[in-house]
Scaffold this active site. Structure first.
Site, short mmCIF file in Angstrom:
data_model
loop_
_atom_site.label_atom_id
_atom_site.label_comp_id
_atom_site.label_asym_id
_atom_site.label_seq_id
_atom_site.Cartn_x
_atom_site.Cartn_y
_atom_site.Cartn_z
N ASP A 118 1.18 -15.71 -10.49
CA ASP A 118 1.85 -14.95 -9.79
C ASP A 118 3.03 -15.60 -8.98
OD1 ASP A 118 0.70 -12.02 -7.62
OD2 ASP A 118 2.45 -13.13 -7.05
N SER A 123 7.09 -1.73 -8.37
CA SER A 123 6.66 -0.54 -8.63
C SER A 123 7.05 0.48 -7.50
CB SER A 123 4.89 -0.82 -8.42
OG SER A 123 4.57 -1.35 -7.07
N TYR A 179 11.34 3.28 -12.86
CA TYR A 179 9.98 2.54 -12.70
C TYR A 179 9.00 3.00 -13.78
CZ TYR A 179 5.12 2.03 -11.08
OH TYR A 179 3.78 1.71 -11.08
N PHE A 193 -3.41 6.73 -11.35
CA PHE A 193 -2.92 7.51 -10.22
C PHE A 193 -2.87 6.91 -9.13
CE2 PHE A 193 -2.48 11.33 -12.75
CZ PHE A 193 -2.66 11.02 -14.06
N ASN A 194 -3.30 7.48 -7.83
CA ASN A 194 -3.13 6.71 -6.74
C ASN A 194 -4.32 5.68 -6.18
OD1 ASN A 194 -1.14 9.47 -6.88
ND2 ASN A 194 -0.61 8.55 -4.82
N PHE A 217 6.58 14.13 3.92
CA PHE A 217 7.68 14.33 3.06
C PHE A 217 7.66 15.68 2.09
CE2 PHE A 217 7.63 9.28 2.60
CZ PHE A 217 8.42 9.11 3.67
N ARG A 266 10.76 13.75 -0.74
CA ARG A 266 10.99 12.48 -1.33
C ARG A 266 11.72 12.35 -2.50
NH1 ARG A 266 6.78 7.57 -1.07
NH2 ARG A 266 5.91 8.72 -2.56
N GLY A 315 12.26 12.31 -6.51
CA GLY A 315 11.17 12.01 -7.65
C GLY A 315 9.72 12.37 -7.19
N ASP A 316 9.24 13.06 -6.18
CA ASP A 316 8.04 13.35 -6.01
C ASP A 316 7.45 14.59 -6.65
OD1 ASP A 316 6.81 11.21 -4.63
OD2 ASP A 316 7.06 12.27 -2.71
#
Ligand code: UDP
Length: 323
Positions: free
Chosen positions: A31, A77, A141, A169-170, A206, A281, A283-284
């Site tokens: 890293d 990211s 990205y 995903f998230n 957003f 926002r 690109g969402d």
């Protein structure tokens, strides 16, 4: 197995390292600490501070530690930043990735698990998203993650370098020792919890005019430990001869809207969380939900902490301990 984790000083990298060590694998974290934190590197892992573009140091690290497989998580990211500074994303996510592949070929390391993203799909054609759906990224990205994924296919056919690409995903939640800490923070759950803790005045939603049940964006939140487990399954499958593959990683179901996540955090923390409305926002997509049927079927992956309350509780506990 001896595994090198690039980005192992980051949020997900530190949890993957924890889970690898717990399962008896050996880990060397590589890293640059450009975003990661030295104290996030798990005790028991070796640590090398280095840049992905330093092919010679990567190769030396692989050879010195007799590494058998790599988990490649080091990347930039942030969707918004990628739109403003694409060169950074091409350099770190594509050139950096190719530098790692060169080093792996030089050191004869043949297995790679790659952190990819739902952003490769762009504005999805349907829900839940399957791996066979079209990939049309709407920002650098997603584009750079997809470019590297595609390179992997050709390195496999030319050099026999086998890979598993995991399209996250998230990711959310925490373990006892590792949690999410970005500076600046952009992710929804940490932002909500910071507002609950009084570390920021409010959460801005957003956009509340999306074509979703309550007008706010719906996402598929997956506990970081379930995510980490998928990496371990992938590594062990590769070592047993599993062919190169691409898998979505989410919990599926209906997902949760931004409003639902805020309500959940109010319940879990018992705190008031002030909310304001903001514009969408850029690109969402309105909804991003994974079909993870393929990894369930092929690798036997089973998420165990799908409830949003469990995920948010773990993140809250971690944050409370850090204070
Ligand atoms: N979001 C929001 N306010 C914030 C941060 C995020 O409303 O301060 C929304 C964002 O628009 C998205 C969802 O929360 O719909 C999840 O965003 P996050 O950045 O956590 O993850 P992403 O889906 O971009 O990977």
């Amino acid at each position: 197995m001896k595994v090198m984790v690039t980005g192992g000083a980051g949020y997900i990298g530190s949890v993957v390292t924890e889970e690898l060590l717990r399962g008896g694998d050996e880990v060397v974290v590589y890293d640059s600490l450009y975003k990661g934190h030295r104290e996030a590197v798990v005790e028991g892992a070796a640590f090398v501070k280095g840049d992905l573009l330093d092919t010679a140091l990567l190769r030396e690290t692989l050879a010195h530690h007799k590494v058998e497989a790599v988990v490649h998580m080091a990347a930039d990211s942030l969707v918004g930043e990628s739109v403003k500074v694409p060169a950074k994303y091409y350099r770190n996510n594509v050139l950096g990735g190719l530098s790692l592949l060169d080093a792996m070929l030089g050191a004869e390391v043949k297995y790679l698990v790659f952190s990819s993203t739902a952003a490769v799909y762009g504005e999805p054609a349907k829900q839940p998203i399957e791996e066979t759906d079209p990939t049309q990224p709407t920002n650098p990205y997603g584009e750079t993650k997809l470019a590297f994924e595609r390179a992997l296919r050709w390195y496999d056919s030319a050099h026999g370098l086998r890979f598993v690409s995991l399209r996250y995903f998230n990711a959310a939640g925490a373990t006892e020792r590792s949690g999410e800490r970005h500076d600046p923070e952009t992710h929804l759950i940490p932002i909500i919890l910071q507002a609950a803790a009084g570390q920021r005045p409010e959460v801005t939603v957003f956009g509340d005019d999306y074509p979703t049940p309550d007008g706010t964006c719906v996402r598929d939140y997956i506990h970081v430990v379930d995510l980490a487990q998928a990496h371990i399954l992938a590594l062990h499958a590769l070592a047993k001869g599993h062919p190169s593959s691409i898998y979505n990683l989410g919990c599926g179901g209906e997902g949760y809207s931004v409003k639902q996540v805020i309500d959940c955090a109010r319940r879990v923390t018992g705190r008031d969380i002030p909310v304001s409305k903001g514009p969408r926002r850029a690109g969402d997509p309105a909804v991003l939900i994974a079909s993870s049927a393929r990894i369930v079927r092929e690798l036997g992956w089973r998420p165990t902490q799908q409830k949003l309350d469990t995920i948010v509780e773990s993140a809250w506990r971690w944050m409370q301990r850090k204070r």
